[in-house]
Scaffold this motif. Structure first.
Motif, short mmCIF file in Angstrom:
data_model
loop_
_atom_site.label_atom_id
_atom_site.label_comp_id
_atom_site.label_asym_id
_atom_site.label_seq_id
_atom_site.Cartn_x
_atom_site.Cartn_y
_atom_site.Cartn_z
N GLN A 192 0.85 -1.20 0.00
CA GLN A 192 0.00 0.00 0.00
C GLN A 192 0.88 1.25 0.00
O GLN A 192 1.90 1.31 0.66
CB GLN A 192 -0.91 0.00 1.23
CG GLN A 192 -1.88 1.16 1.25
CD GLN A 192 -2.88 1.03 2.40
OE1 GLN A 192 -2.76 0.18 3.27
NE2 GLN A 192 -3.87 1.88 2.38
N THR A 193 0.46 2.24 -0.75
CA THR A 193 1.22 3.48 -0.79
C THR A 193 0.66 4.47 0.23
O THR A 193 -0.50 4.39 0.63
CB THR A 193 1.18 4.11 -2.20
OG1 THR A 193 -0.16 4.38 -2.56
CG2 THR A 193 1.84 3.18 -3.23
N TYR A 194 1.52 5.37 0.63
CA TYR A 194 1.15 6.41 1.59
C TYR A 194 2.03 7.62 1.37
O TYR A 194 3.07 7.55 0.71
CB TYR A 194 1.29 5.90 3.04
CG TYR A 194 2.71 5.57 3.44
CD1 TYR A 194 3.55 6.51 4.02
CD2 TYR A 194 3.23 4.29 3.22
CE1 TYR A 194 4.85 6.21 4.37
CE2 TYR A 194 4.53 3.98 3.58
CZ TYR A 194 5.34 4.94 4.15
OH TYR A 194 6.62 4.64 4.50
N GLY A 251 6.98 5.66 1.60
CA GLY A 251 5.91 5.88 0.63
C GLY A 251 5.23 4.61 0.17
O GLY A 251 4.15 4.67 -0.40
N THR A 252 5.84 3.45 0.39
CA THR A 252 5.22 2.17 0.00
C THR A 252 5.51 1.13 1.08
O THR A 252 6.67 0.89 1.42
CB THR A 252 5.78 1.66 -1.34
OG1 THR A 252 5.58 2.65 -2.34
CG2 THR A 252 5.08 0.38 -1.76
N ILE A 279 0.13 10.56 8.38
CA ILE A 279 0.30 9.74 7.17
C ILE A 279 -1.04 9.70 6.43
O ILE A 279 -2.10 9.50 7.04
CB ILE A 279 0.70 8.29 7.56
CG1 ILE A 279 2.03 8.29 8.30
CG2 ILE A 279 0.74 7.38 6.34
CD1 ILE A 279 3.22 8.67 7.47
N ASN A 280 -0.99 9.87 5.14
CA ASN A 280 -2.17 9.73 4.29
C ASN A 280 -2.03 8.41 3.53
O ASN A 280 -1.19 8.31 2.63
CB ASN A 280 -2.31 10.90 3.33
CG ASN A 280 -3.54 10.79 2.47
OD1 ASN A 280 -4.51 10.18 2.86
ND2 ASN A 280 -3.48 11.37 1.29
N PHE A 281 -2.81 7.40 3.93
CA PHE A 281 -2.77 6.12 3.23
C PHE A 281 -3.59 6.23 1.94
O PHE A 281 -4.71 6.73 1.96
CB PHE A 281 -3.34 5.00 4.11
CG PHE A 281 -2.43 4.61 5.25
CD1 PHE A 281 -1.43 3.69 5.05
CD2 PHE A 281 -2.59 5.17 6.51
CE1 PHE A 281 -0.58 3.32 6.09
CE2 PHE A 281 -1.76 4.81 7.55
CZ PHE A 281 -0.75 3.88 7.34
N ASN A 282 -3.02 5.79 0.83
CA ASN A 282 -3.71 5.88 -0.46
C ASN A 282 -4.51 4.62 -0.73
O ASN A 282 -4.28 3.60 -0.21
CB ASN A 282 -2.71 6.12 -1.58
CG ASN A 282 -1.91 7.39 -1.32
OD1 ASN A 282 -2.41 8.38 -0.83
ND2 ASN A 282 -0.63 7.35 -1.65
#
Length: 176
Positions: free
Chosen positions: A104-106, A138-139, A173-176
């Motif tokens: 997951q990206t963030y 980021g990942t 953190i913003n999880f995408n």
């Protein structure tokens, strides 16, 4: 006439039998179904950012920096002025634990260091860029979990009040 009634009765019986034969049992069909279950995303503070004990300079401005690293102990880097670190190995970067999905990206949206009682005493206070245990900020790795390590920095001058300073390192953190 009896023959006519019998023929009508036989014809009616055949009509009912044909109607019953045209009707069949219940019909059924299937389609595929699907669902995606996402892992819950979590961010937990695990370890504080600690600078240890530093000595203010008698001349110039000294910047003290704890680098972003996973090491259990560190020594702040002192640059400028003649301030110094009293005892080596008493510092460490903050640690945050992330939980999400496989790969997951963030993105890091907030990474802020502050000292609540530093008014006029500590300047240029800031956090360092995060470093991921997996090496990829980021990942998340395939496990869906990772740790981020974050250091910080601040400046002191000869007029800085000698005392303990406390504050917070905030991470969003913003999880995408």
């Amino acid at each position: 006439m009896k023959l006519g009634v019998i023929l009508i009765a036989v014809a009616a019986g055949l009509a009912v039998a044909n109607a019953a034969a045209a009707q069949t049992g219940p019909a059924s069909a299937s389609v595929a179904s699907q669902v995606t279950v996402a892992s819950p995303t979590q961010l937990t503070g695990v370890r504080t950012l600690d600078f240890g004990t530093v000595t203010k300079p008698t001349t110039g401005t000294t910047t003290f920096t704890v680098t972003s690293a996973a090491a259990a102990t560190a020594t702040p880097v002192a640059s400028g002025g003649n301030g110094f670190v009293q005892t080596a190995g008493q510092a460490h970067a903050a640690q945050f634990h992330l939980v999400g999905g496989n790969a997951q990206t963030y993105s890091v949206t907030t990474n802020t260091l502050s000292f609540t009682n530093a008014a006029g005493n500590l300047s240029s206070v800031g956090s360092e860029a995060p470093v991921a245990a997996s090496g990829n900020v980021g990942t998340l790795p395939a496990s869906g979990t990772d740790d981020l390590y974050i250091g910080g920095h601040f400046d002191v001058v000869p007029a800085t009040t000698a005392q303990a300073y406390t504050g917070a390192l905030s991470l969003t953190i913003n999880f995408n």
